[in-house]
Scaffold this motif. Structure first.
Motif, PDB file in Angstrom:
ATOM      1  N   ILE A 121      43.562  55.834  63.233  1.00 34.03           N
ATOM      2  CA  ILE A 121      44.207  54.885  64.143  1.00 34.03           C
ATOM      3  C   ILE A 121      44.091  55.349  65.595  1.00 34.03           C
ATOM      4  O   ILE A 121      44.188  56.545  65.891  1.00 34.03           O
ATOM      5  CB  ILE A 121      45.690  54.716  63.754  1.00 34.03           C
ATOM      6  N   ALA A 122      43.901  54.394  66.493  1.00 35.62           N
ATOM      7  CA  ALA A 122      43.808  54.697  67.919  1.00 35.62           C
ATOM      8  C   ALA A 122      45.155  55.188  68.447  1.00 35.62           C
ATOM      9  O   ALA A 122      46.204  54.660  68.075  1.00 35.62           O
ATOM     10  CB  ALA A 122      43.365  53.465  68.689  1.00 35.62           C
ATOM     11  N   PRO A 123      45.133  56.184  69.325  1.00 32.26           N
ATOM     12  CA  PRO A 123      46.368  56.605  69.990  1.00 32.26           C
ATOM     13  C   PRO A 123      46.695  55.659  71.137  1.00 32.26           C
ATOM     14  O   PRO A 123      45.907  54.772  71.482  1.00 32.26           O
ATOM     15  CB  PRO A 123      46.014  58.002  70.508  1.00 32.26           C
ATOM     16  N   GLY A 124      47.858  55.858  71.734  1.00 36.72           N
ATOM     17  CA  GLY A 124      48.216  55.088  72.902  1.00 36.72           C
ATOM     18  C   GLY A 124      47.372  55.479  74.100  1.00 36.72           C
ATOM     19  O   GLY A 124      46.573  56.414  74.062  1.00 36.72           O
ATOM     20  N   ALA A 125      47.575  54.747  75.203  1.00 33.91           N
ATOM     21  CA  ALA A 125      46.773  54.979  76.400  1.00 33.91           C
ATOM     22  C   ALA A 125      46.940  56.394  76.930  1.00 33.91           C
ATOM     23  O   ALA A 125      46.024  56.950  77.537  1.00 33.91           O
ATOM     24  CB  ALA A 125      47.148  53.963  77.479  1.00 33.91           C
ATOM     25  N   ASP A 126      48.118  57.003  76.706  1.00 35.71           N
ATOM     26  CA  ASP A 126      48.366  58.361  77.186  1.00 35.71           C
ATOM     27  C   ASP A 126      47.924  59.417  76.184  1.00 35.71           C
ATOM     28  O   ASP A 126      48.176  60.610  76.369  1.00 35.71           O
ATOM     29  CB  ASP A 126      49.849  58.550  77.513  1.00 35.71           C
ATOM     30  N   GLY A 127      47.251  58.977  75.096  1.00 35.95           N
ATOM     31  CA  GLY A 127      46.803  59.913  74.069  1.00 35.95           C
ATOM     32  C   GLY A 127      47.884  60.305  73.095  1.00 35.95           C
ATOM     33  O   GLY A 127      47.654  61.119  72.202  1.00 35.95           O
ATOM     34  N   LYS A 128      49.075  59.730  73.233  1.00 42.00           N
ATOM     35  CA  LYS A 128      50.191  60.062  72.366  1.00 42.00           C
ATOM     36  C   LYS A 128      50.560  58.853  71.508  1.00 42.00           C
ATOM     37  O   LYS A 128      50.178  57.726  71.800  1.00 42.00           O
ATOM     38  CB  LYS A 128      51.393  60.515  73.191  1.00 42.00           C
ATOM     39  N   GLY A 129      51.362  59.107  70.493  1.00 35.95           N
ATOM     40  CA  GLY A 129      51.764  58.023  69.616  1.00 35.95           C
ATOM     41  C   GLY A 129      50.576  57.434  68.891  1.00 35.95           C
ATOM     42  O   GLY A 129      49.467  57.957  68.903  1.00 35.95           O
ATOM     43  N   CYS A 130      50.797  56.314  68.227  1.00 36.25           N
ATOM     44  CA  CYS A 130      49.699  55.616  67.572  1.00 36.25           C
ATOM     45  C   CYS A 130      49.834  54.141  67.891  1.00 36.25           C
ATOM     46  O   CYS A 130      50.932  53.629  68.081  1.00 36.25           O
ATOM     47  CB  CYS A 130      49.700  55.843  66.060  1.00 36.25           C
ATOM     48  N   MET A 131      48.710  53.460  67.955  1.00 34.35           N
ATOM     49  CA  MET A 131      48.704  52.014  68.130  1.00 34.35           C
ATOM     50  C   MET A 131      48.936  51.391  66.767  1.00 34.35           C
ATOM     51  O   MET A 131      48.016  50.928  66.089  1.00 34.35           O
ATOM     52  CB  MET A 131      47.388  51.555  68.743  1.00 34.35           C
ATOM     53  N   CYS A 132      50.180  51.429  66.350  1.00 34.52           N
ATOM     54  CA  CYS A 132      50.525  50.979  65.007  1.00 34.52           C
ATOM     55  C   CYS A 132      51.985  50.535  64.989  1.00 34.52           C
ATOM     56  O   CYS A 132      52.738  50.796  65.927  1.00 34.52           O
ATOM     57  CB  CYS A 132      50.305  52.090  63.985  1.00 34.52           C
ATOM     58  N   THR A 133      52.361  49.885  63.913  1.00 39.86           N
ATOM     59  CA  THR A 133      53.745  49.476  63.730  1.00 39.86           C
ATOM     60  C   THR A 133      54.634  50.706  63.629  1.00 39.86           C
ATOM     61  O   THR A 133      54.342  51.633  62.869  1.00 39.86           O
ATOM     62  CB  THR A 133      53.893  48.624  62.453  1.00 39.86           C
ATOM     63  N   GLY A 134      55.722  50.705  64.399  1.00 39.13           N
ATOM     64  CA  GLY A 134      56.671  51.805  64.335  1.00 39.13           C
ATOM     65  C   GLY A 134      57.630  51.663  63.173  1.00 39.13           C
ATOM     66  O   GLY A 134      57.435  50.805  62.300  1.00 39.13           O
ATOM     67  N   PRO A 135      58.669  52.483  63.094  1.00 36.35           N
ATOM     68  CA  PRO A 135      59.621  52.411  61.989  1.00 36.35           C
ATOM     69  C   PRO A 135      60.135  50.988  61.793  1.00 36.35           C
ATOM     70  O   PRO A 135      60.613  50.357  62.736  1.00 36.35           O
ATOM     71  CB  PRO A 135      60.742  53.357  62.421  1.00 36.35           C
TER      72      PRO A 135
END
Length: 504
Positions: free
Chosen positions: A115-129
């Motif tokens: 999965i792609a990370p966010g623009a800042d390289g953190k998190g994921c471009m995905c559904t959260g909890p």
């Protein structure tokens, strides 16, 4: 929360089950219940650690090289009879509750995407909890970038749900509610396939562009010698059979040693051994069709650490390599790929290696009592299927006891993998499962991650609970066995073996 707390307590040293420690999850997001969505591609009932889900996979939506996966997920029943459940939990790493463990697989192009990370390289471009009430349908989404335009179908791989094969990739508007603006680059890597012959000391690695055949020098030669032993002669003949089945190619024969002794002597010995193997091949592989380049690398390119005896043994080898005529660099939907070698006509059947583990058949299963009183499982297998150059099979683990069961490290291998790489996750996933078929052993497909290590294309952490009566689906990918093979066995050495698994 109880099952998640148990998982964290049982594996406090691990940061997550994807390729790197899990970043903080993205904010929760989901399509409203009853939202309009594209026509479904595949619908499957999924047992996710006691939560009963109906998962409906939509076509993968594409804009340029960005692809969005949407799975409409209905909670049919929650574990322990509660009225709601966080439906992202089964599909998350240990340190998040986001929908962040899904992977896309292109069997034809021999590649995997995370999965792609966010623009800042953190998190994921995905559904959260995300929580759902029983009977409610919510959407789980993930974004992937860098998927080439030539890819028109992909497999979706998800813990508990297994593999959704052959999902179409269609151009059009990217579905909400995820905002893909500024998505980072998905990690993508080629898939490597490892096999080992049961009747000869030969291991083979296949990448999208090259095949490397390794022969154990301790079988080929006596200590500090370069003359083939009788066993070495048989091993070279077996390798020649594989090369003849693969067809003409330019060969590179390279000798290697460990670091014992003088560097100059090791270099000379490696060259002599490479020349010996090359001469032994020439009579059966005419140089006009199989031109040879012979070299020695001495101790310069170790395959494993020289600190231990087993590592030094693996470093003493002769490698025969050739490039594939049509590398899978421009993937297409299940395009032909280089086949595995065929068994030679009239070849004698190779018996399966002995095992101290429980033996069962694919349908009747093998009943296993997990170590440390972690429960009792019945292991069965769905029919295997060839997908391009690979074999995909689902191992099914059903809790037949009265208490929760935990697979933990039962299907894993040691912290040093078959490549002799340190991987603390290797013990806790399905990396120890292998296939036995056609006189060879097939190991889990794997791929290089940042830093140079490898990760198996399998579930990485199996320490979540399996409630009584619940079945966990464990998706496994292997190199395809030789053409004409009609069934395989699944095996974890001295733990269990399932025989008679048909290939559809």
């Amino acid at each position: 929360m109880r099952r998640r707390a148990a998982a964290l307590m049982s594996l406090t040293v691990l940061a997550g089950c994807t390729d790197s420690p899990a970043p903080p999850p993205a904010p929760p997001s989901a399509a409203p219940s009853g939202a309009t969505s594209p026509a479904p591609v595949q619908v499957r009932e999924v047992d996710a650690a006691g939560d009963r889900l109906t998962m409906t996979v939509q076509p993968l939506a594409r804009r340029d090289e960005t692809v969005v996966l949407t799975i409409a997920t209905r909670l049919d029943a929650a574990h322990d009879g509660v009225r709601s459940a966080r439906i992202t939990d089964p599909f998350s790493t240990l340190t998040s509750s986001a929908f962040d463990t899904v992977r896309l697989v292109d069997p034809a192009g021999r590649r995997v995407w995370t999965i792609a990370p966010g623009a800042d390289g953190k998190g994921c471009m995905c559904t959260g909890p995300l929580r759902a009430d029983v009977g409610e349908t919510r959407s789980l989404q993930a974004v992937f970038t860098g998927v080439p335009a030539g890819v028109t179908r992909l497999a979706v791989m998800l813990p508990y749900a297994g593999v959704f094969p052959d999902v179409p990739v269609v151009p059009g508007d990217l579905p909400g509610p995820l905002d893909v603006t500024g998505a980072g680059a998905s990690y993508s890597a080629s898939l490597d396939a490892w096999t080992e012959r049961l009747d000869a000391p030969i291991t083979t690695r296949r990448t999208p562009s090259q095949v490397d055949i390794n022969l154990d020098a301790d079988v080929l030669f006596r200590v500090d010698e370069a003359t083939l032993t009788p066993a070495g002669t048989r091993a070279v003949r077996a390798m020649v059979t594989d090369l003849q089945a693969a067809g003409p190619a330019a060969l590179t024969i390279t000798g290697h040693t460990d670091n014992t002794g003088a560097t100059a002597h090791n270099q000379e010995l490696s060259e002599q051994r490479a020349r010996t193997v090359a001469r032994a091949m020439t009579g059966s592989l005419p140089p006009k069709s199989w031109p040879q380049t012979v070299a020695g690398r001495g101790e310069q390119e170790p395959a494993a650490s020289n600190k231990e005896a087993d590592g030094r043994r693996r470093n003493r080898r002769v490698t025969v390599s050739y490039r594939l005529a049509t590398p899978a660099a421009a993937p297409s939907a299940l395009a032909p790929s280089a086949p595995a070698p065929s068994a030679p006509a009239g070849a004698r059947a190779v018996p399966l290696p002995k095992t101290k583990g429980t033996v069962g058949t694919a349908t009747a299963g093998a009943e296993v009592a997990l170590p440390l009183n972690r429960g009792t499982l019945r292991l069965t297998a769905a029919p295997a299927r060839t997908v391009g150059p690979f074999l995909q099979v689902d191992l099914l683990a059903t809790n037949i006891g009265d208490d929760d069961a935990t697979i933990h490290d039962y299907l894993g291998q040691g912290v040093f993998t078959v490549r002799d790489e340190f991987d603390p996750f290797a013990r806790f996933g399905a990396s120890g499962v292998r296939t036995l078929a056609g006189g060879s052993v097939g190991y889990n497909l794997d791929y290089v991650i940042a830093g140079g290590g490898h990760r198996c294309l399998c579930d990485r952490v199996l320490n979540q609970r399996i409630p009584p009566g619940s079945t966990r689906t464990i998706a496994l990918w292997f190199p395809a066995p030789p053409p004409g093979t009609t069934e395989i066995a699944l095996d974890v050495p001295d733990n269990f073996r399932l025989t008679g698994i048909p290939i559809s």
